[in-house]
Design an enzyme around this catalytic site. Sequence first.
Site, PDB file in Angstrom:
ATOM      1  CG  HIS A 289      -2.116  -0.946   1.003  1.00  0.00           C
ATOM      2  ND1 HIS A 289      -3.373  -0.693   1.501  1.00  0.00           N
ATOM      3  CD2 HIS A 289      -2.208  -2.137   0.352  1.00  0.00           C
ATOM      4  CE1 HIS A 289      -4.186  -1.683   1.165  1.00  0.00           C
ATOM      5  NE2 HIS A 289      -3.493  -2.574   0.482  1.00  0.00           N
TER       6      HIS A 289
ATOM      7  CG  HIS B 256      -5.105 -11.999  -2.279  1.00  0.00           C
ATOM      8  ND1 HIS B 256      -6.249 -11.746  -3.004  1.00  0.00           N
ATOM      9  CD2 HIS B 256      -4.721 -10.794  -1.772  1.00  0.00           C
ATOM     10  CE1 HIS B 256      -6.533 -10.451  -2.943  1.00  0.00           C
ATOM     11  NE2 HIS B 256      -5.614  -9.857  -2.210  1.00  0.00           N
TER      12      HIS B 256
END
EC number: 1.11.1.21
Length: 748
Positions: free
Chosen positions: A93, A279
Amino acid sequence: MTTEAKCPFNHAVVGTGTTNRDWWPKQLRVDLLSQHSSKSNPLDPSFNYADAFKHLDLQALKQDLHALMTDSQDWWPADFGHYGPLFVRMAWHSAGTYRIGDGRGGGGRGQQRFAPLNSWPDNVSLDKARRLLWPIKQKYGQAISWADLMILTGNVALESMGLKTFGFAGGREDTWEPDQDLYWGRETKWLGGDERYSRGSPGVDEAHGVLVKDDDSQVPHTRDLENPLAAVQMGLIYVNPEGPDGNPDPIASARDIRDTFARMAMNDEETVALIAGGHTFGKTHGAGPADYVGAEPEAGELESQGFGWHNRYGSGKGADTITSGLEVTWTTTPAQWSNDYFDHLFGFEWELSKSPAGAHQWVAKNADAIIPDAHDASRKHRPTMLTTDLALRFDPAYEAISRRFQQHPEQFADAFARAWFKLTHRDMGPRARYLGADVPAEELVWQDPVPAVDHALVDAQDAAALKQTILASGLSVAHLVSTAWASASTFRGSDKRGGANGARIRLAPQKEWQANQPEQLAKVLATLERIQADFNAAQSGGKKISLADLVVLAGNAAVEHAAQAAGHQVTVPFAPGRTDASQEQTDVESFAVLEPVADGFRNFAKRRYAVPAEALLIDKAQLLTLTAPELTVLVGGLRVLGANVGDSKHGVFTSRPGVLSNDFFANLLDMRTEWKATSEAKEVFEGRDRSTGELRWTGTRVDLVFGSNSILRAVAEVYASADAQEKFVHDFVAAWTKVMQLDRFDLA
């Protein structure tokens, strides 16, 4: 007299009250050219981060980071006993705000510490990640910036979970205040998308997670995402994990993913690798309704000390954590690299469900509980996925890549490692900026490589002789100046791309750009290439001059000639050492985003835009890292030197073009001239003699702004003064040299 009456501030403090922006919201943002000044930097003026990093014990730091990964703290316990997934998300991020359109965003300046990023709904709980890092940052001090530390920690997290990373480069210098130049969109509500799309989500009044109300998702947004944005909603890094505007449609989600990741310079394979690789680790958090989550850090109380999103659900941490509102764990190995992600994606059929917070997610049909719990070893869960995960199965192109990765785990691991390196280093610019022992040796085309210098460089005597040859070649001052400017001014201080090094102005796509006047450019380059060939053929000892150097030297020669014509002897600084890139080293699609849609320095615009031309000029100047005085002196100088595209006479406020004079400013500010727009569009203006009505000049918005805007006029008045001619010449030379050398990181 009461105590209240005695208060000298009467409840007001410095910086509050009605501001100029409140009165005039469309006021030109000249202030963007003075952000990140030395006044906000607490470090000593002599501090050199590159030198400090070179003295860093990088291996010791990495060992400390490895130890941190499994050192779970009671105040924020690690999921699965490992902080790795949290730190991967933090690094992702940090870097993931990058967008290729203007090169802004990314992790290169440590902006995740500041608003708005530190309070975005998509960054819930990353305040905890940075606080977990603080003891290590405190230990190593200024030898490692926050910007570098966040990315390095993500790398170490991956390594500690079994992935062989591609490498790491330091060199990201911290800034000390929020970026003001970044355009995040016009929405005024978190998770809104109704401004960046012609039709999109209106957002929510209070959003402390990425959960979007279901009634906002009935009509998915349109496909016309505003440039240069890459995120689909205000406050998100990429896409909505529930699907477009919360609509759980995997195919529609794939369209969002492809658009967003392409705007971050990622192709389909890199996109699949990044999503699947990311993920493979960790989980999302939606233990309860988002209503339990408090205000973001920037809205927090003093005693919160920069922490935000206080969670009143249960213990507020561990198994009770609420971050995104989703409650998904993808693999049986959430703290270990594996191929589980694809095995689960294709090994189960999926049915739509809701998280405890009410968010759309998917659960494996008729599956056993095989997924470990993050905090209770005795519990297991059924496999779960996000809508964005199913996009990798149901989009045909993504599916083909995903199935290949499932069958070839080694390809998946390599693709993820490379894509992760690109994600976290895309905004760093050329390899010359890379620092540290972990820099990979392999050269990658997205790094915009240039050849190493493999020959002796020209000296001052050679440069002087070459300048004489150039000036005798028949090329005009205007053509030499405009060519050098076209080459160097592609530089973007945002992601450190572009610039004169590489001489890519002679290659596709730059040689065909409208702003570069292809026909004129070809003639100038042909002449310079002949001069280059003749010079190199006459040398001994391997001495050469590259075309990249010669283009800049030619521009310098023209500036010196124009200054001499104005009565000033100057020598424009010249530092040889540029080399010429090949077409194979140049990604045409990647370089296409550098094409100027408007360049006020050359009085050029491809078409009329909704954004005023003067605002586009400020944007260009900010990308060139220019101050307001540098912007002003360059525009004034380039106008009188005739650098306008198409030989336009707009803004050429002089009777002696080709002479480096301050005539632009003197004539613009001459009160004998009255200006009027030539049409309702107010793009072009005529300046007529107030007494006779005789036409004196024509100009555009980017010319007249130097007399209209109070800040720019104040600077223009300095250069228009009777005693300013010499200062103008020297300031122009300094600003010109700065632009010519913006990409010369080797000189530092």
